[in-house]
Design a protein around this motif. Structure first.
Motif, short mmCIF file in Angstrom:
data_model
loop_
_atom_site.label_atom_id
_atom_site.label_comp_id
_atom_site.label_asym_id
_atom_site.label_seq_id
_atom_site.Cartn_x
_atom_site.Cartn_y
_atom_site.Cartn_z
N VAL A 1 1.25 4.29 -12.23
CA VAL A 1 -0.19 4.34 -12.01
C VAL A 1 -0.57 3.44 -10.83
CG1 VAL A 1 -2.44 3.91 -13.06
CG2 VAL A 1 -0.55 4.69 -14.46
N VAL A 2 -1.50 3.89 -10.03
CA VAL A 2 -2.00 3.09 -8.91
C VAL A 2 -2.85 1.95 -9.46
CG1 VAL A 2 -3.47 3.13 -6.86
CG2 VAL A 2 -1.99 5.07 -7.38
N LEU B 1 0.83 -1.20 0.00
CA LEU B 1 0.00 0.00 0.00
C LEU B 1 0.87 1.26 0.00
CD1 LEU B 1 -2.80 1.33 0.15
CD2 LEU B 1 -2.62 1.15 2.64
N GLY B 2 1.93 1.24 0.78
CA GLY B 2 2.85 2.38 0.80
C GLY B 2 3.48 2.62 -0.56
N ILE B 3 3.86 1.55 -1.23
CA ILE B 3 4.44 1.68 -2.58
C ILE B 3 3.42 2.25 -3.53
CG2 ILE B 3 5.28 0.36 -4.56
CD1 ILE B 3 6.66 -1.51 -2.50
N GLU B 4 2.19 1.75 -3.48
CA GLU B 4 1.14 2.25 -4.38
C GLU B 4 0.86 3.73 -4.12
OE1 GLU B 4 -0.30 0.72 -6.99
OE2 GLU B 4 0.99 -1.00 -6.61
N LEU B 5 0.85 4.13 -2.86
CA LEU B 5 0.61 5.54 -2.54
C LEU B 5 1.78 6.42 -3.00
CD1 LEU B 5 -1.03 5.27 0.99
CD2 LEU B 5 -2.14 5.79 -1.21
N LEU C 1 -1.67 -4.42 -5.43
CA LEU C 1 -1.75 -4.57 -3.98
C LEU C 1 -2.21 -5.99 -3.62
CD1 LEU C 1 -1.74 -3.14 -1.14
CD2 LEU C 1 -4.15 -2.75 -1.56
N LEU C 2 -3.25 -6.47 -4.29
CA LEU C 2 -3.77 -7.81 -4.01
C LEU C 2 -2.74 -8.89 -4.35
CD1 LEU C 2 -7.40 -7.41 -5.37
CD2 LEU C 2 -6.68 -7.49 -2.98
N LEU C 3 -2.12 -8.79 -5.53
CA LEU C 3 -1.16 -9.81 -5.95
C LEU C 3 0.08 -9.81 -5.07
CD1 LEU C 3 -1.44 -9.51 -9.83
CD2 LEU C 3 -2.20 -11.41 -8.40
#
Length: 180
Positions: free
Chosen positions: A123-124, A110-114, A129-131
């Motif tokens: 792109v988010v 989640l931190g990486i995606e943010l 996140l799930l994988l």
């Protein structure tokens, strides 16, 4: 004669130190891979619908879809082993360890995606996140219980060292009677 497990503490310290070092190296590598700006002519919209990206990947064909899904599973999978190794505990609940490790992996993902929201060309994607989280859980289940069992067996086979004071061994009294 009293025996202390001083050798066990140094082995746990070595495993924890190695785990922390490998964890830091892996996170630096993941940060370099995922947070580099990309020079692309256009950027697709963020994917905030769970499993939509996975369906789109599979629509490209099994080979390309499996490659993209595999990349998502493998990116953070080493955390499933490195996080418990950095913790350094051998005697823990398998399920408790799994929950802690998967939660930590999900938070890191989640931190990486943010962080990717501020990087040009990145792109988010909720499917990432799930994988990533599933990859951490699978790696943890596949490796960590067996690794901990092996380390426990290994530590039980090692002879326990006797700690001695600088003056030498302390004499032990085998039997003490009551004074007259």
């Amino acid at each position: 004669m009293q025996r202390h497990r001083s050798g066990g503490h140094s082995a746990a310290f070595r495993f924890r130190t190695a785990g922390l070092a490998l964890l830091a190296v892996h996170l630096l590598l993941v940060g370099w891979i995922t947070l580099r700006p990309l020079d692309v002519p256009w950027v697709s919209a963020a994917n905030l619908h769970p499993l939509a990206g996975i369906r789109a990947d599979l629509a490209l064909g099994w080979r390309e879809g499996a490659k993209r899904i595999g990349e998502g599973l493998v990116l953070l999978a080493p955390l499933g082993v490195l996080l418990p190794l950095a913790g350094g505990r051998l005697h823990v609940s398998v399920w408790g360890s799994l929950v802690r490790t998967v939660a930590a992996g999900a938070l890191i993902s989640l931190g990486i995606e943010l962080l990717q929201t501020g990087v040009p060309g990145q792109v988010v994607d909720i499917d990432s996140l799930l994988l990533n989280t599933v990859g951490v859980g699978l790696a943890h289940l596949a490796v960590t219980p067996a690794l901990r069992a092996w380390l426990r067996r290994r530590s039980e086979r090692l002879p326990l060292p006797v700690e001695e004071s600088p003056q030498g061994r302390t004499p032990t009294i085998t039997r003490v009677g009551i004074a007259p």
